[in-house]
Design a protein around this motif. Structure first.
Motif, mmCIF file in Angstrom:
data_model
loop_
_atom_site.group_PDB
_atom_site.id
_atom_site.type_symbol
_atom_site.label_atom_id
_atom_site.label_comp_id
_atom_site.label_asym_id
_atom_site.label_seq_id
_atom_site.Cartn_x
_atom_site.Cartn_y
_atom_site.Cartn_z
ATOM 1 N N PHE A 39 0.816 -1.350 0.251
ATOM 2 C CA PHE A 39 0.342 -0.171 0.277
ATOM 3 C C PHE A 39 0.805 0.632 0.051
ATOM 4 O O PHE A 39 1.456 1.450 0.803
ATOM 5 N N HIS A 40 0.814 2.089 -0.566
ATOM 6 C CA HIS A 40 0.987 3.971 -0.596
ATOM 7 C C HIS A 40 0.177 4.318 -0.281
ATOM 8 O O HIS A 40 -0.397 5.151 -1.330
ATOM 9 N N THR A 41 -0.272 4.630 1.052
ATOM 10 C CA THR A 41 -1.492 5.182 1.497
ATOM 11 C C THR A 41 -1.253 6.760 1.847
ATOM 12 O O THR A 41 -1.621 7.500 2.616
ATOM 13 N N HIS A 42 0.621 7.353 2.747
ATOM 14 C CA HIS A 42 0.719 7.868 3.589
ATOM 15 C C HIS A 42 0.926 9.426 2.979
ATOM 16 O O HIS A 42 0.697 10.219 3.980
ATOM 17 N N LYS A 43 0.782 9.460 1.641
ATOM 18 C CA LYS A 43 1.130 10.633 1.133
ATOM 19 C C LYS A 43 -1.094 11.148 0.896
ATOM 20 O O LYS A 43 -1.581 10.164 0.956
ATOM 21 N N THR A 44 -0.990 12.980 0.567
ATOM 22 C CA THR A 44 -2.143 13.207 0.402
ATOM 23 C C THR A 44 -2.723 13.108 -0.221
ATOM 24 O O THR A 44 -3.806 13.288 -0.794
ATOM 25 N N GLY A 45 -1.428 12.609 -1.453
ATOM 26 C CA GLY A 45 -2.130 12.247 -2.819
ATOM 27 C C GLY A 45 -3.007 11.825 -3.088
ATOM 28 O O GLY A 45 -3.843 10.645 -2.127
ATOM 29 N N ARG A 46 -2.865 10.404 -4.111
ATOM 30 C CA ARG A 46 -3.715 9.745 -4.496
ATOM 31 C C ARG A 46 -3.068 7.981 -3.826
ATOM 32 O O ARG A 46 -2.539 8.252 -3.809
ATOM 33 N N LYS A 47 -4.308 7.367 -2.326
ATOM 34 C CA LYS A 47 -4.693 6.642 -1.868
ATOM 35 C C LYS A 47 -4.041 5.278 -3.060
ATOM 36 O O LYS A 47 -5.367 5.214 -3.917
ATOM 37 N N ARG A 48 -2.869 4.774 -3.064
ATOM 38 C CA ARG A 48 -2.696 3.354 -3.931
ATOM 39 C C ARG A 48 -2.565 2.357 -3.749
ATOM 40 O O ARG A 48 -1.669 2.133 -2.420
ATOM 41 N N VAL A 49 -2.391 1.121 -4.257
ATOM 42 C CA VAL A 49 -1.830 -0.082 -4.519
ATOM 43 C C VAL A 49 -1.337 -0.652 -5.282
ATOM 44 O O VAL A 49 -1.381 -0.477 -6.521
ATOM 45 N N VAL A 50 -0.043 -1.219 -5.007
ATOM 46 C CA VAL A 50 1.113 -1.546 -5.705
ATOM 47 C C VAL A 50 1.210 -3.125 -5.308
ATOM 48 O O VAL A 50 1.240 -3.798 -4.435
ATOM 49 N N VAL A 51 0.854 -4.290 -6.677
ATOM 50 C CA VAL A 51 0.407 -4.783 -6.677
ATOM 51 C C VAL A 51 1.492 -5.804 -7.682
ATOM 52 O O VAL A 51 1.704 -5.194 -8.872
ATOM 53 N N SER A 52 1.854 -6.817 -7.587
ATOM 54 C CA SER A 52 2.447 -8.217 -8.389
ATOM 55 C C SER A 52 1.180 -9.607 -8.253
ATOM 56 O O SER A 52 1.167 -9.530 -8.005
#
Lengths: 343, 983
Positions: free
Chosen positions: B45-58
């Protein structure tokens, strides 16, 4: 002139005499040439079947070539089975194994001698005919070390074989010394439904053909030609000069029509008669295309304006089939292409 | 000069090509495109920034993607190569996604916002090993360091530019590294593993320079097995080789100690060996004994105690640090129709941070993976969201007790596709859901009329376009006149059936097949085939159509088979059964019984044929046609092709009247030292051929196409040349193609392409086959065509025979008649390498054919079959030109407008399926890979229907106006005439 002929015939007879047995010569030369032709040139050929009557006279082994390529005689057996029975020997193929200087090995001069059916075999074969079952044959997949990896099997409905005698046709597909496949069947057609017919005599008439792989045609390469054509002289070949009529008929006809129309109008005007306008123009229309197209051939002309030029479909009507097909093709041609033509 | 002419002619002809491209406003009218990523392996997950919340998956399909956490859409996506399996992903510096792939030899960094690759470095090592990727907080010269263990070597790589800072080899032979651990706040890493399966090895390595600080090892005679779980940064838990003893291995301050605890001490009734569920939760780990998951706590003193035994299917997520020294982890359990998501603190089993219960669709199966992520709620407390991966490969986001979004990523791995007709529209069938009301209908037509009369404002135009795209016509659940609306039924690798509507690509129903569900009897079920089982028409219209799904339990061909029958309309499994025999081949027969069920033969590994359906009626039909049924098998691995007929009984002592023995009729043995089978292709069973004859305009001749359903195309290459392109010289590689009659085993045609090699892709249709391969001599790809003509019917041209009736056109054709075929072939260069090739198919086969080529760029290119005509010549005669023969060129043109996927890509393209529509001009094309793409395609344009933008209203108005004008002029002329007469 006469002396030359004499000398030629003398040389010819001499050359004939120089071979120990001339009876088989023409046949073998043919076969040999065929094999050479196959090795050397890539173009496809239609293989001539080599008919051999069974039991064939076994050819005496002779050595005709004393060059690099060495020959050796080999044999491999044909086995047959009636229906689901086990395989039993049915004949022998004998051939020359030619070893080429580049290491390849090919078979030439294939001969086949078939064992005649025993009474038991005949009985079995009759059973096959009655039950419309399969007559199966097999040959080893490697002629040097039989049976190779496995036997190559082929089979045919027994009812396909009987004609006068029993006619069979082998096409053996070879790759070097390996047999890939054998197509076994009757030489002609075997229409369905198959009728029960017993052969008049129980001897096989066998035809064998050896087939090697054909070379595929190369993809055409144009680059050099284009370069050569462009560079050679820069000479521009003028298109053949067309007659004035051929060039401008499409303008002339409407012009003619208009003129004729005008004349008729002019002639009719003073007398105030409104009839007789259509006929001359119809005649002109009739004359126009027929003189443009080839005269003497019955043709269907279809005109489509494509960027000011015309596509013409002359379709001579030779046969009824042609007509049917043409109409069909035309239908779908018109259907499929017209819409494409609109650019 | 002739060349110039030829070139001009070529230009003219190529400009006569149908324009296949479409206008901007036509995009999306008949086509749809869906993007998938496959089954998720790892998520960050990449949710720390205030920008768009996103999740990186493989994923298991080698995809790296970032998804929007709000809606589940793909921000960006990279499909790595076929053998470039992703081993691990981490996020570095808050802006890079670092991926380790290709068995640990390629490390790449991607820019998180836009997915551009920042750097790539390759890591080499002495031998193949497990690959581990660990993000550290060690900083060397302002450079964050990522530590990778791969190929038996430890690497430290800079996150900024991918430079390898140091690497370190381990001397110990056969070291299997299990974990690389960096204790928080330290400057060293532990590398732990097993050597010779009975030694535990621990290396303490300085993360700044790779210097070995300490090396300890401890022997354990019982051996180790399987995975390990980390319970603290200096303790891990493993199992001995029997799976009965738990080992707590501590390497605190470099001193290794192993403590043994038999599982039976912890769990009284432990029936069998346990398996560790790999995790890294502080002081907690989980083992699985049979279907029971047991959670065990490791106390500070090293004591083990069971905290919970879960009998339901349970998935455990990795730990998540929520605050200083506190770790949380997610747990998902099945309970009937619901699933329970629990988030617990690692050190406090009783205190649940979150407990939610969510109703889950039964068709999604069990939970396979769970990833949790925390966020701060509006009231300042911690909230948790969970990303779960289900058995059917779908991906769901759970938050606040609901499913926020779901992705059907099972559709990324379609095995087989078939189509089914929709129900006929009649009173009983409800279509109201998509029907518009009268007012909307009127409004739509008014808008359309405005558009036609060019009175529409830009807003109106937008509304018209929206209406066209969302037209209810195309997504109705009933059959349409043109046959455009169908159901695409797809079987996926997860054993799930999906029915997609061809109108808009929505999922009409989905079904997780119980027969392809993992069970005690069937450990590794795989789906094989999907066949239309019952296609009702005429007398059986009341029945719903159904499909047959064939699978087997395990990868080997002698594993027992499973079949199930599924209703195509409702998606209900009608019946399923596991078979006593295996399934090697499924042969649909051209016979149907009175309820329109198609007869199928299932061939097992022992070459017995089993007839389905098992009804007396079916066996009656089968007995009638018994002697005319032949089948063949291709043994790719040893190069033997065999043909068989059926025997009336099974060989063994099985008293099964639906089982038939087989007898070998013919065999073709390819020499194993020179030929290896790489491709076999047959004609499609349901292909329609319109005309049997082909007119050769050049010599006013008719040639009969050799149209046999029993032709098999086989391509073989030299065994040496079966590898990569360029691995052999042209002299030692060749390609041999065969055309084989599968009833008699006759080799009808055999031709060798010297200096060519695979991979070979081929398509067989009517009387021609087109195949694609690589020409080593010309260094280019080539496509060849073989057309087969029947010479034995050539004498049917005589019209008198036709009139008198002596032709043999209507007599049945027997394969046992010696067929005299003539082949014509030609080769052309082609620029692309291919992934798939197909040909358009139309209802009656009248429309000209186009080849559909799946290019290496994952697009579908349409190529007119006329380009692959063997009779093309450099200077076509007048007659040939009229026939439409294109002047010969050495290569096939790629016309950019003829990409039917226009600007879209079907990533990971695997197959192209063409289905005829009712409308003769149109064929439906479905391309699948990771993505799905569907469109209507008219090879010769839609000559049999009006275009979509044709305005009927305008036509009607014109006619009305004309009629009115005629009346008016008639009245006027009457009046004038009257006046004239009065004069």
């Amino acid at each position: 002139m006469r002396s030359v002929k004499v000398i030629v015939s003398f040389v010819f007879t001499l050359s004939l005499l120089s071979f120990p047995s001339s009876g088989f010569q023409s046949d073998e030369l043919l076969v040999d040439d065929e094999e050479f032709g196959l090795e050397g040139s890539p173009q496809p050929r239609s293989p001539e079947p080599i008919p051999t009557r069974s039991p064939p006279v076994t050819a005496p082994t002779r050595k005709r070539h004393s060059d690099l390529d060495s020959d050796s005689k080999i044999q491999f057996s044909l086995e047959h089975a009636f229906g689901d029975s086990d395989f039993s020997p049915a004949g022998t193929f004998s051939a020359r194994l030619k070893t080429w200087s580049h290491g390849g090995q090919t078979l030439t001069k294939l001969r086949f001698s078939r064992n005649s059916f025993t009474d038991e075999d005949k009985e079995k074969f009759k059973n096959l005919l009655e039950s419309d079952d399969f007559y199966r044959i097999r040959i080893p997949s490697n002629v040097l070390s039989p049976p190779g990896r496995d036997f190559v099997i082929s089979s045919v409905k027994a009812r396909c074989l009987p004609r006068e005698g029993l006619d069979e046709h082998f096409v053996i597909h070879m790759e070097g010394v390996n047999v890939l496949a054998v197509n076994y069947g009757s030489p002609g057609s075997c229409p369905y439904p198959r009728n029960l017919k017993l052969p008049a005599k129980w001897s096989f008439s066998s035809h064998t053909v050896l087939k090697n792989s054909e070379q595929a045609p190369r993809a055409p390469v144009f680059t050099e030609e284009i370069l050569g054509g462009e560079n050679a002289e820069g000479e521009v070949v003028q298109p053949p000069e067309r007659s004035f009529w051929a060039k401008y008929w499409m303008y002339l006809i409407p012009l003619g029509l208009i003129v004729m129309n005008a004349i008729t109008q002019a002639m009719n005007m003073p007398e105030e008669q409104a009839t007789g306008q259509g006929q001359p123009s119809a005649g002109a229309v009739q004359r126009g295309p027929s003189s443009a197209a080839q005269i003497g051939r019955e043709s269907v002309n279809v005109f489509f304006p494509v960027n000011g030029s015309y596509l013409v479909w002359p379709r001579p009507l030779n046969t009824e089939i042609n007509l049917c097909i043409k109409i069909l093709e035309l239908k779908y041609f018109v259907g499929s292409r017209i819409s494409e033509v609109k650019l | 000069m002739p060349i110039t002419y030829a070139f001009l002619l070529f230009l003219i002809f190529s400009s006569l090509q149908p324009i296949l491209s479409l206008y901007e406003d036509q995009v999306g009218l008949t086509d749809w495109h869906q993007q998938y990523i496959g089954k998720v392996k790892q998520a960050v997950f990449h949710t720390h920034k205030t920008g768009r919340k996103r999740v990186v998956v493989s994923t298991e399909d080698n995809v790296i993607a970032t998804l929007d956490l709000r809606r589940g859409e793909i921000f960006w996506r990279h499909v790595l190569g076929h053998n470039d399996v992703v081993d691990g992903i981490v996020i570095a510096l808050g802006k890079y996604v670092i991926t380790l792939s290709s068995e640990g030899s390629i490390l790449r960094a991607w820019n998180l916002p836009d997915g551009q690759m920042v750097w790539e470095s390759s890591l080499h090592g002495p031998k193949h090993s497990k690959s581990l990727l660990v993000m550290t907080n060690v900083v060397i010269e302002k450079d964050n360091v990522v530590i990778i263990f791969s190929n038996d070597r430890l690497h430290a790589v800079s996150c900024i530019d991918g430079e390898v800072l140091w690497n370190k080899d381990f001397e110990v032979e056969s070291l299997e590294v299990q974990k690389v651990i960096q204790p928080p706040g330290s400057n060293f890493v532990y590398v732990v593993g097993f050597a010779a399966s009975s030694h535990f090895e621990m290396y303490q390595i300085n993360a700044r320079n790779g210097e070995l600080l300490k090396h300890e090892s401890a022997a354990f005679s019982g051996g180790f097995s399987g995975e390990v779980s980390l319970v603290s940064s200096e303790t891990l838990v493993a199992l001995d080789s029997t799976g009965l003893i738990l080992l707590r291995i501590s390497f605190h301050k470099g001193n290794v100690s192993i403590q043994q605890t038999p599982i039976s001490n912890l769990v009284e009734d432990s029936p069998g060996p346990a398996v560790i569920i790999p995790s890294s939760i502080m002081e907690l780990f989980a083992i699985k004994i049979n279907a029971v998951t047991i959670f065990i706590r490791v106390t500070g003193t090293g004591k083990l105690e069971v905290v919970e035994k879960a009998n339901h299917e349970t998935a455990v997520g990795d730990a998540l640090s929520i605050s200083e020294g506190q770790q949380a982890f997610g747990l998902v359990q099945h309970a009937g129709r619901d699933i329970h998501l629990t988030v617990k603190l690692a050190h406090d089993w009783g205190g649940d941070l979150l407990k939610e219960s969510i109703i889950m669709d039964q068709q999604r199966g069990l939970i396979h993976k769970v990833f949790i992520n925390n966020y701060v709620r509006t009231d300042g407390s911690y909230g948790f969201r969970a990303l779960i991966v289900m058995e059917d490969h779908s991906l769901l986001l759970l938050q606040q007790g609901t499913i926020v979004w779901s992705r059907e990523d099972g559709l990324a791995s379609i095995i087989d596709v078939t189509t089914s007709e929709l129900p006929v529209e009649r009173a009983g069938v409800s279509v109201a859901k998509v029907e518009l009301n009268l007012f909307e209908w009127l409004k739509g037509h008014m808008l359309k009329l405005k558009g036609t009369l060019m009175l529409a404002s830009p807003e109106d135009i937008a509304a018209i376009q929206y209406m066209r795209l969302k037209s209810s016509e195309k997504s109705k659940m009933t059959r349409d006149h043109n046959g455009f609306r169908k159901l695409l039924i797809a079987l996926t690798r997860a054993g799930k059936l999906f029915a997609l509507h061809t109108g808009d690509g929505r999922i009409v129903w989905s079904l997780l097949l119980q027969s392809l569900h993992k069970s005690e009897a069937c450990q590794h079920p795989i789906g094989l085939n999907l066949c239309p089982w019952q296609v009702p028409h005429h007398h059986a219209l009341d029945e719903n159509p159904s499909v047959l799904v064939v699978g087997r339990c395990g990868p080997s061909s002698d594993a027992p088979g499973v079949i199930s029958f599924v209703d195509s309309y409702t998606g209900k499994e009608l019946s399923s059964s596991s078979l006593v025999h295996s399934v090697a081949q499924v042969i649909p027969l051209p016979y149907t019984d009175s309820t329109e069920q198609r007869l199928h033969l299932l061939i097992d590994a022992d070459k017995h044929a089993h007839l389905y359906p098992k009804t007396p009626e079916a066996i009656g039909i089968f007995r009638r046609e018994f002697s005319n049924i032949y089948w063949y098998s291709v043994e790719d691995d040893n190069g033997i092709i065999k043909g068989y007929a059926l025997k009336s009984k099974c060989d063994g002592n099985v008293a099964d009247k639906f089982c038939f023995g087989t007898r070998e009729l013919w065999s073709i043995v390819l020499p194993s030292e020179s030929e290896k089978i790489v491709a076999t292709v047959t004609r499609k069973l349901n292909e329609a051929v319109h005309t049997q004859a082909k007119l050769i305009a050049a010599d006013q001749d008719v040639m009969y196409k050799y149209i046999s359903r029993n032709l098999l195309f086989v391509a073989t290459v030299a065994p040496k040349a079966s590898g990569e392109i360029g691995s052999v010289t042209p002299e030692e590689s060749w390609l041999v193609v065969y055309l084989i009659d599968t009833v008699t085993g006759f080799v009808l045609h055999r031709v060798t392409h010297h200096g060519s090699q695979g991979p070979v892709e081929a398509v067989f249709s009517e009387n021609w086959v087109v195949y694609h391969y690589f020409n080593l001599r010309a260094h280019r790809y080539e496509m060849s065509v073989i057309e087969i003509y029947d010479q034995s019917r050539a004498d049917n041209k005589d019209v008198w025979k036709l009139v008198v009736g002596k032709h043999n056109l209507t007599s049945p054709i027997s394969s046992y008649s010696r067929s005299e075929v003539v082949t014509k072939s030609q080769s052309y260069f082609f620029t692309h390498s291919l992934k798939a090739i197909a040909v358009t198919s139309t209802a009656k086969g009248i429309t000209s054919k186009q080849l559909l080529i799946g290019t290496i760029g994952d697009q579908v290119l349409a190529l007119d079959k006329r380009f692959l005509d063997p009779r093309r010549s450099v200077n076509p005669t007048q007659a040939e030109r009229e026939e439409g023969t294109i002047p010969l060129t050495d290569s096939l043109p790629i016309i950019p407008q003829s990409y039917i996927t226009h600007n879209l890509r079907v990533e990971g393209l695997r197959g192209i399926i063409t289905v005829p529509a009712e409308l003769e001009s149109t064929t439906l094309v479905f391309a699948h890979g990771l993505d799905l793409f569907f469109t209507h395609f008219a090879p010769s344009r839609t000559y049999d229907s009006l275009t979509e933008d044709f305005s009927c209203a305008l036509l009607l108005i014109t006619i009305v106006v004309l009629v009115a004008a005629i009346f008016v002029t008639w009245v006027l002329s009457q009046r004038k005439e009257l006046q004239d007469k009065w004069r």
